[in-house]
Design a protein around this motif. Structure first.
Motif, PDB file in Angstrom:
ATOM      1  N   PHE A   4       0.835  -1.208   0.000  1.00  0.00           N
ATOM      2  CA  PHE A   4       0.000   0.000   0.000  1.00  0.00           C
ATOM      3  C   PHE A   4       0.866   1.253   0.000  1.00  0.00           C
ATOM      4  O   PHE A   4       0.598   2.219  -0.747  1.00  0.00           O
ATOM      5  N   LYS A   5       1.894   1.240   0.819  1.00  0.00           N
ATOM      6  CA  LYS A   5       2.777   2.405   0.891  1.00  0.00           C
ATOM      7  C   LYS A   5       3.503   2.626  -0.432  1.00  0.00           C
ATOM      8  O   LYS A   5       3.607   3.760  -0.910  1.00  0.00           O
ATOM      9  N   ARG A   6       3.989   1.518  -1.015  1.00  0.00           N
ATOM     10  CA  ARG A   6       4.773   1.645  -2.252  1.00  0.00           C
ATOM     11  C   ARG A   6       3.905   1.981  -3.456  1.00  0.00           C
ATOM     12  O   ARG A   6       4.267   2.837  -4.271  1.00  0.00           O
ATOM     13  N   LEU A   7       2.741   1.334  -3.592  1.00  0.00           N
ATOM     14  CA  LEU A   7       1.922   1.475  -4.789  1.00  0.00           C
ATOM     15  C   LEU A   7       0.926   2.625  -4.713  1.00  0.00           C
ATOM     16  O   LEU A   7       0.560   3.195  -5.747  1.00  0.00           O
ATOM     17  N   VAL A   8       0.470   2.941  -3.506  1.00  0.00           N
ATOM     18  CA  VAL A   8      -0.578   3.960  -3.363  1.00  0.00           C
ATOM     19  C   VAL A   8      -0.021   5.276  -2.852  1.00  0.00           C
ATOM     20  O   VAL A   8      -0.188   6.331  -3.468  1.00  0.00           O
ATOM     21  N   VAL A   9       0.664   5.220  -1.721  1.00  0.00           N
ATOM     22  CA  VAL A   9       1.163   6.453  -1.105  1.00  0.00           C
ATOM     23  C   VAL A   9       2.300   7.062  -1.920  1.00  0.00           C
ATOM     24  O   VAL A   9       2.318   8.269  -2.191  1.00  0.00           O
ATOM     25  N   GLU A  10       3.257   6.212  -2.313  1.00  0.00           N
ATOM     26  CA  GLU A  10       4.435   6.707  -3.026  1.00  0.00           C
ATOM     27  C   GLU A  10       4.354   6.508  -4.540  1.00  0.00           C
ATOM     28  O   GLU A  10       5.251   6.962  -5.256  1.00  0.00           O
ATOM     29  N   GLY A  11       3.304   5.867  -5.018  1.00  0.00           N
ATOM     30  CA  GLY A  11       3.225   5.539  -6.444  1.00  0.00           C
ATOM     31  C   GLY A  11       2.669   6.665  -7.292  1.00  0.00           C
ATOM     32  O   GLY A  11       1.708   6.467  -8.055  1.00  0.00           O
ATOM     33  N   THR A  12       3.242   7.840  -7.178  1.00  0.00           N
ATOM     34  CA  THR A  12       2.738   9.005  -7.917  1.00  0.00           C
ATOM     35  C   THR A  12       2.931   8.870  -9.424  1.00  0.00           C
ATOM     36  O   THR A  12       2.234   9.528 -10.203  1.00  0.00           O
ATOM     37  N   ASP A  13       3.860   8.023  -9.850  1.00  0.00           N
ATOM     38  CA  ASP A  13       4.120   7.869 -11.278  1.00  0.00           C
ATOM     39  C   ASP A  13       3.216   6.831 -11.934  1.00  0.00           C
ATOM     40  O   ASP A  13       3.332   6.576 -13.136  1.00  0.00           O
ATOM     41  N   MET A  14       2.321   6.227 -11.167  1.00  0.00           N
ATOM     42  CA  MET A  14       1.461   5.174 -11.710  1.00  0.00           C
ATOM     43  C   MET A  14       0.109   5.683 -12.189  1.00  0.00           C
ATOM     44  O   MET A  14      -0.665   4.923 -12.753  1.00  0.00           O
ATOM     45  N   GLY A  15      -0.178   6.923 -11.916  1.00  0.00           N
ATOM     46  CA  GLY A  15      -1.472   7.467 -12.323  1.00  0.00           C
ATOM     47  C   GLY A  15      -2.520   7.267 -11.240  1.00  0.00           C
ATOM     48  O   GLY A  15      -2.490   6.279 -10.507  1.00  0.00           O
ATOM     49  N   VAL A  73      -5.868   4.077  -7.244  1.00  0.00           N
ATOM     50  CA  VAL A  73      -7.172   3.781  -6.634  1.00  0.00           C
ATOM     51  C   VAL A  73      -7.439   2.282  -6.655  1.00  0.00           C
ATOM     52  O   VAL A  73      -7.910   1.700  -5.667  1.00  0.00           O
ATOM     53  N   VAL A  74      -7.125   1.635  -7.779  1.00  0.00           N
ATOM     54  CA  VAL A  74      -7.328   0.182  -7.886  1.00  0.00           C
ATOM     55  C   VAL A  74      -6.467  -0.550  -6.866  1.00  0.00           C
ATOM     56  O   VAL A  74      -6.943  -1.460  -6.161  1.00  0.00           O
ATOM     57  N   TYR A  75      -5.182  -0.157  -6.765  1.00  0.00           N
ATOM     58  CA  TYR A  75      -4.287  -0.790  -5.795  1.00  0.00           C
ATOM     59  C   TYR A  75      -4.761  -0.551  -4.365  1.00  0.00           C
ATOM     60  O   TYR A  75      -4.660  -1.436  -3.508  1.00  0.00           O
ATOM     61  N   ALA A  76      -5.281   0.631  -4.088  1.00  0.00           N
ATOM     62  CA  ALA A  76      -5.774   0.950  -2.747  1.00  0.00           C
ATOM     63  C   ALA A  76      -6.948   0.045  -2.381  1.00  0.00           C
ATOM     64  O   ALA A  76      -7.032  -0.467  -1.256  1.00  0.00           O
ATOM     65  N   ILE A  77      -7.866  -0.168  -3.324  1.00  0.00           N
ATOM     66  CA  ILE A  77      -9.028  -1.036  -3.079  1.00  0.00           C
ATOM     67  C   ILE A  77      -8.575  -2.471  -2.823  1.00  0.00           C
ATOM     68  O   ILE A  77      -9.052  -3.141  -1.901  1.00  0.00           O
ATOM     69  N   ILE A  78      -7.619  -2.955  -3.647  1.00  0.00           N
ATOM     70  CA  ILE A  78      -7.129  -4.321  -3.484  1.00  0.00           C
ATOM     71  C   ILE A  78      -6.463  -4.501  -2.123  1.00  0.00           C
ATOM     72  O   ILE A  78      -6.725  -5.480  -1.403  1.00  0.00           O
ATOM     73  N   CYS A  79      -5.607  -3.539  -1.744  1.00  0.00           N
ATOM     74  CA  CYS A  79      -4.914  -3.629  -0.451  1.00  0.00           C
ATOM     75  C   CYS A  79      -5.892  -3.578   0.711  1.00  0.00           C
ATOM     76  O   CYS A  79      -5.740  -4.305   1.702  1.00  0.00           O
ATOM     77  N   PHE A  80      -6.922  -2.756   0.582  1.00  0.00           N
ATOM     78  CA  PHE A  80      -7.898  -2.627   1.649  1.00  0.00           C
ATOM     79  C   PHE A  80      -8.722  -3.901   1.780  1.00  0.00           C
ATOM     80  O   PHE A  80      -9.040  -4.347   2.893  1.00  0.00           O
ATOM     81  N   LEU A  81      -9.073  -4.514   0.663  1.00  0.00           N
ATOM     82  CA  LEU A  81      -9.820  -5.776   0.698  1.00  0.00           C
ATOM     83  C   LEU A  81      -8.972  -6.892   1.306  1.00  0.00           C
ATOM     84  O   LEU A  81      -9.471  -7.706   2.086  1.00  0.00           O
ATOM     85  N   LEU A  82      -7.694  -6.919   0.954  1.00  0.00           N
ATOM     86  CA  LEU A  82      -6.793  -7.920   1.527  1.00  0.00           C
ATOM     87  C   LEU A  82      -6.636  -7.717   3.028  1.00  0.00           C
ATOM     88  O   LEU A  82      -6.600  -8.682   3.800  1.00  0.00           O
ATOM     89  N   LEU A  83      -6.543  -6.456   3.445  1.00  0.00           N
ATOM     90  CA  LEU A  83      -6.445  -6.153   4.872  1.00  0.00           C
ATOM     91  C   LEU A  83      -7.690  -6.625   5.621  1.00  0.00           C
ATOM     92  O   LEU A  83      -7.606  -7.260   6.680  1.00  0.00           O
ATOM     93  N   SER A  84      -8.853  -6.334   5.057  1.00  0.00           N
ATOM     94  CA  SER A  84     -10.109  -6.727   5.699  1.00  0.00           C
ATOM     95  C   SER A  84     -10.241  -8.246   5.779  1.00  0.00           C
ATOM     96  O   SER A  84     -10.688  -8.791   6.790  1.00  0.00           O
TER      97      SER A  84
END
Length: 271
Positions: A189-200, A205-216
């Motif tokens: 989450f930190k690498r792909l969402v928080v720091e992933g400014t070059d990914m668009g 948003v997609v990575y954030a949803i996936i990480c949140f679902l995995l966390l839950s």
């Protein structure tokens, strides 16, 4: 939970995970609703998480269970859980204070002696980590005890400490096996969402949803496993719980003010 209570004590590491997966699979729709309503939006709020404990207990007692029932129960357990949480927080705070004092003593006495100082520090780190894992294991089980028995607060901690005797290694291993996976999820989450400014933004948003679902999902499994461990420990100590008494105990949550059963009613006898 179609196993007899006496059989629960023989569940090992993989058996506990298998039993937890079987429970979630058998009640998939109910646990999905709980995850969406409580765990997903409120992953770090304790009484939302304790809805899982109540659900597993109802399944064990063969009670009729609906999502509406669970929603009505959640507000009625938070006070007991809050007292338990504050008690555990106090104990861990004292533990950290003592650990800090020991570290200061080490620094003053042997910290300047290179070889001896490093050896003593290594021993202290191992002891500190082991103690922290022990307290965290008691914490996990004490919150379950606070929901399923009449004790809470420091009394729930004492009960939890007694329950894990003989199953300490198993309890620690089971409770913390999901932590590395959840840690990796946090790193992703930190690498792909928080720091992933070059990914668009869309990809983030997609990575954030996936990480949140995995966390839950991880939290759901951890809570189900936690409750299964409670029944394993009870079975190991031959503290048989009569299902009808447990059902009556759970019924109280639905009747308004909490009036817990006596321990002799919930734990009818020792085999």
């Amino acid at each position: 939970m179609d196993r007899g209570q006496e059989e629960m004590q023989f569940l090992g590491f993989f058996g506990i995970f298998k039993e937890s997966y079987k429970i979630i699979s058998s009640w998939r729709k109910l646990f999905t609703n709980i995850t969406l309503a409580f765990i997903l939006p409120l992953s770090f709020i304790l009484p939302c998480s304790r809805a899982i404990v109540y659900t597993i207990a109802c399944i064990h007692a063969a009670r009729e269970l609906t999502f509406k029932t669970i929603i009505s129960v959640v507000p009625k357990v938070w006070k007991r859980l809050l007292v338990t949480f504050l008690s555990i927080f106090f104990v861990i705070f004292l533990y950290l204070v003592v650990a800090a004092l020991v570290l200061i003593i080490w620094a003053v006495s042997v910290g300047q002696m290179h070889v001896m100082g490093v050896a003593v520090l290594a021993v202290l780190v191992v002891l500190f980590t082991s103690g922290l894992f022990y307290l965290a294991t008691i914490w996990h089980l004490a919150t379950t005890v606070s929901v399923l028995e009449e004790t809470y607060g420091f009394a729930a901690m004492v009960k939890s400490k007694n329950l894990i005797k003989g199953k300490l290694g198993l309890a620690i291993a089971v409770f913390f096996i999901l932590q590395p996976a959840m840690g990796l999820n946090h790193m992703a989450f930190k690498r792909l969402v928080v720091e992933g400014t070059d990914m668009g933004m869309a990809n983030r948003v997609v990575y954030a949803i996936i990480c949140f679902l995995l966390l839950s999902t991880g939290i759901l499994f951890q809570l189900v496993i936690q409750t299964v461990v409670y029944f394993v420990c009870k079975s190991y100590h031959h503290e048989n719980i009569d299902k009808s008494a447990l059902s009556d105990h759970l019924e109280v949550y639905m009747l308004g003010d909490y009036a817990p059963l006596k321990a002799k009613d919930v734990q009818l006898f020792r085999v």
